[in-house]
Design a protein around this motif. Sequence first.
Motif, PDB file in Angstrom:
ATOM      1  N   LEU A 144      18.733   4.690  26.640  1.00 18.73           N
ATOM      2  CA  LEU A 144      19.724   4.052  25.781  1.00 18.73           C
ATOM      3  C   LEU A 144      20.601   3.213  26.693  1.00 18.73           C
ATOM      4  O   LEU A 144      21.396   3.742  27.457  1.00 18.73           O
ATOM      5  N   ALA A 145      20.425   1.920  26.631  1.00 20.43           N
ATOM      6  CA  ALA A 145      21.014   1.025  27.622  1.00 20.43           C
ATOM      7  C   ALA A 145      22.322   0.369  27.192  1.00 20.43           C
ATOM      8  O   ALA A 145      22.817  -0.490  27.886  1.00 20.43           O
ATOM      9  N   ASP A 146      22.892   0.729  26.073  1.00 19.80           N
ATOM     10  CA  ASP A 146      24.144   0.126  25.634  1.00 19.80           C
ATOM     11  C   ASP A 146      25.215   0.358  26.702  1.00 19.80           C
ATOM     12  O   ASP A 146      25.396   1.472  27.185  1.00 19.80           O
ATOM     13  N   SER A 147      25.926  -0.691  27.065  1.00 19.98           N
ATOM     14  CA  SER A 147      26.910  -0.568  28.138  1.00 19.98           C
ATOM     15  C   SER A 147      28.014   0.423  27.798  1.00 19.98           C
ATOM     16  O   SER A 147      28.547   1.086  28.686  1.00 19.98           O
ATOM     17  N   ALA A 148      28.359   0.553  26.526  1.00 20.96           N
ATOM     18  CA  ALA A 148      29.389   1.510  26.129  1.00 20.96           C
ATOM     19  C   ALA A 148      28.952   2.951  26.369  1.00 20.96           C
ATOM     20  O   ALA A 148      29.775   3.832  26.541  1.00 20.96           O
ATOM     21  N   LEU A 149      27.656   3.172  26.376  1.00 19.26           N
ATOM     22  CA  LEU A 149      27.143   4.530  26.609  1.00 19.26           C
ATOM     23  C   LEU A 149      27.167   4.896  28.088  1.00 19.26           C
ATOM     24  O   LEU A 149      26.995   6.051  28.442  1.00 19.26           O
ATOM     25  N   GLY A 150      27.400   3.916  28.941  1.00 20.68           N
ATOM     26  CA  GLY A 150      27.471   4.190  30.374  1.00 20.68           C
ATOM     27  C   GLY A 150      28.573   5.173  30.714  1.00 20.68           C
ATOM     28  O   GLY A 150      28.396   6.050  31.567  1.00 20.68           O
ATOM     29  N   LEU A 197      21.312   7.828  29.770  1.00 22.43           N
ATOM     30  CA  LEU A 197      20.957   8.656  28.625  1.00 22.43           C
ATOM     31  C   LEU A 197      19.530   8.313  28.219  1.00 22.43           C
ATOM     32  O   LEU A 197      19.181   7.143  28.085  1.00 22.43           O
ATOM     33  N   VAL A 198      18.717   9.356  28.036  1.00 22.80           N
ATOM     34  CA  VAL A 198      17.300   9.160  27.741  1.00 22.80           C
ATOM     35  C   VAL A 198      16.912  10.025  26.538  1.00 22.80           C
ATOM     36  O   VAL A 198      17.276  11.198  26.461  1.00 22.80           O
ATOM     37  N   LEU A 199      16.150   9.434  25.634  1.00 27.93           N
ATOM     38  CA  LEU A 199      15.644  10.153  24.460  1.00 27.93           C
ATOM     39  C   LEU A 199      14.384  10.932  24.830  1.00 27.93           C
ATOM     40  O   LEU A 199      13.768  10.661  25.866  1.00 27.93           O
ATOM     41  N   PRO A 200      13.975  11.885  23.981  1.00 25.12           N
ATOM     42  CA  PRO A 200      12.809  12.711  24.302  1.00 25.12           C
ATOM     43  C   PRO A 200      11.537  11.927  24.626  1.00 25.12           C
ATOM     44  O   PRO A 200      10.747  12.349  25.451  1.00 25.12           O
ATOM     45  N   GLY A 201      11.346  10.756  24.013  1.00 28.55           N
ATOM     46  CA  GLY A 201      10.170   9.941  24.292  1.00 28.55           C
ATOM     47  C   GLY A 201      10.253   9.175  25.599  1.00 28.55           C
ATOM     48  O   GLY A 201       9.337   8.448  25.963  1.00 28.55           O
ATOM     49  N   GLY A 202      11.372   9.306  26.309  1.00 33.68           N
ATOM     50  CA  GLY A 202      11.550   8.617  27.579  1.00 33.68           C
ATOM     51  C   GLY A 202      12.307   7.315  27.482  1.00 33.68           C
ATOM     52  O   GLY A 202      12.594   6.671  28.486  1.00 33.68           O
ATOM     53  N   GLU A 203      12.670   6.899  26.266  1.00 34.18           N
ATOM     54  CA  GLU A 203      13.387   5.639  26.080  1.00 34.18           C
ATOM     55  C   GLU A 203      14.841   5.778  26.528  1.00 34.18           C
ATOM     56  O   GLU A 203      15.552   6.691  26.116  1.00 34.18           O
ATOM     57  N   ALA A 209      20.388   7.568  17.059  1.00 34.61           N
ATOM     58  CA  ALA A 209      20.908   8.362  18.178  1.00 34.61           C
ATOM     59  C   ALA A 209      21.988   7.579  18.908  1.00 34.61           C
ATOM     60  O   ALA A 209      23.062   8.108  19.223  1.00 34.61           O
ATOM     61  N   ALA A 210      21.731   6.302  19.165  1.00 38.86           N
ATOM     62  CA  ALA A 210      22.706   5.466  19.870  1.00 38.86           C
ATOM     63  C   ALA A 210      23.997   5.348  19.068  1.00 38.86           C
ATOM     64  O   ALA A 210      25.098   5.412  19.635  1.00 38.86           O
ATOM     65  N   GLN A 211      23.880   5.204  17.749  1.00 35.35           N
ATOM     66  CA  GLN A 211      25.065   5.098  16.905  1.00 35.35           C
ATOM     67  C   GLN A 211      25.918   6.363  17.004  1.00 35.35           C
ATOM     68  O   GLN A 211      27.143   6.285  17.125  1.00 35.35           O
ATOM     69  N   LEU A 212      25.292   7.523  16.966  1.00 28.86           N
ATOM     70  CA  LEU A 212      26.044   8.772  17.058  1.00 28.86           C
ATOM     71  C   LEU A 212      26.699   8.924  18.429  1.00 28.86           C
ATOM     72  O   LEU A 212      27.851   9.363  18.537  1.00 28.86           O
ATOM     73  N   LEU A 213      25.984   8.552  19.462  1.00 27.48           N
ATOM     74  CA  LEU A 213      26.541   8.663  20.808  1.00 27.48           C
ATOM     75  C   LEU A 213      27.686   7.677  21.025  1.00 27.48           C
ATOM     76  O   LEU A 213      28.668   7.994  21.699  1.00 27.48           O
ATOM     77  N   LEU A 214      27.589   6.498  20.419  1.00 28.12           N
ATOM     78  CA  LEU A 214      28.697   5.542  20.496  1.00 28.12           C
ATOM     79  C   LEU A 214      29.929   6.086  19.776  1.00 28.12           C
ATOM     80  O   LEU A 214      31.060   5.918  20.235  1.00 28.12           O
ATOM     81  N   GLU A 215      29.710   6.762  18.675  1.00 25.95           N
ATOM     82  CA  GLU A 215      30.831   7.361  17.953  1.00 25.95           C
ATOM     83  C   GLU A 215      31.455   8.497  18.786  1.00 25.95           C
ATOM     84  O   GLU A 215      32.672   8.677  18.785  1.00 25.95           O
ATOM     85  N   LEU A 216      30.624   9.222  19.513  1.00 28.09           N
ATOM     86  CA  LEU A 216      31.129  10.250  20.420  1.00 28.09           C
ATOM     87  C   LEU A 216      32.004   9.600  21.501  1.00 28.09           C
ATOM     88  O   LEU A 216      33.075  10.108  21.838  1.00 28.09           O
TER      89      LEU A 216
END
Length: 134
Positions: free
Chosen positions: A71-77, A63-69, A9-16
């Motif tokens: 996604l803390a990557d700074s690029a996703l901020g 950004l939070v996944l369905p399990g509540g985790e 999920a993080a990889q796809l969001l980083l590509e976005l």
Amino acid sequence: MEVLRPESAAQLLLELCRALRALSFHRDDPERLRHALERCGQLWARALASGASLEVGMREGRLVLPGGESLADSALGDLAERLSILGIENLRAETGLAPDEVALLVRRLAQTSTPAPVGRLHSELHECGARHIW
């Protein structure tokens, strides 16, 4: 339907994020922009072809996944901030997604700067032909 693992999920969001940056930096270079949008769309379509879905929500500006985790990557901020500004609380993509649908999402996210009513993004994407992302 199975949900993508957090790493995927993080990889796809980083590509976005990369595609959104390409749209802002390469507006005058159609070839580079086309390449960035195609790459993003192809990666998303391939990842979701296995039957898994991408689901991400917003909570406290993250950004939070369905399990509540989170996604803390700074690029996703930047993406989290963009979705928050637009009032988008959830993003979902599923099997059957075509690369062009991702390009529609990228263009839609880039062209708006004000919050929209809940469900508007889905409606606008649907009007443009997207059927597997909202």
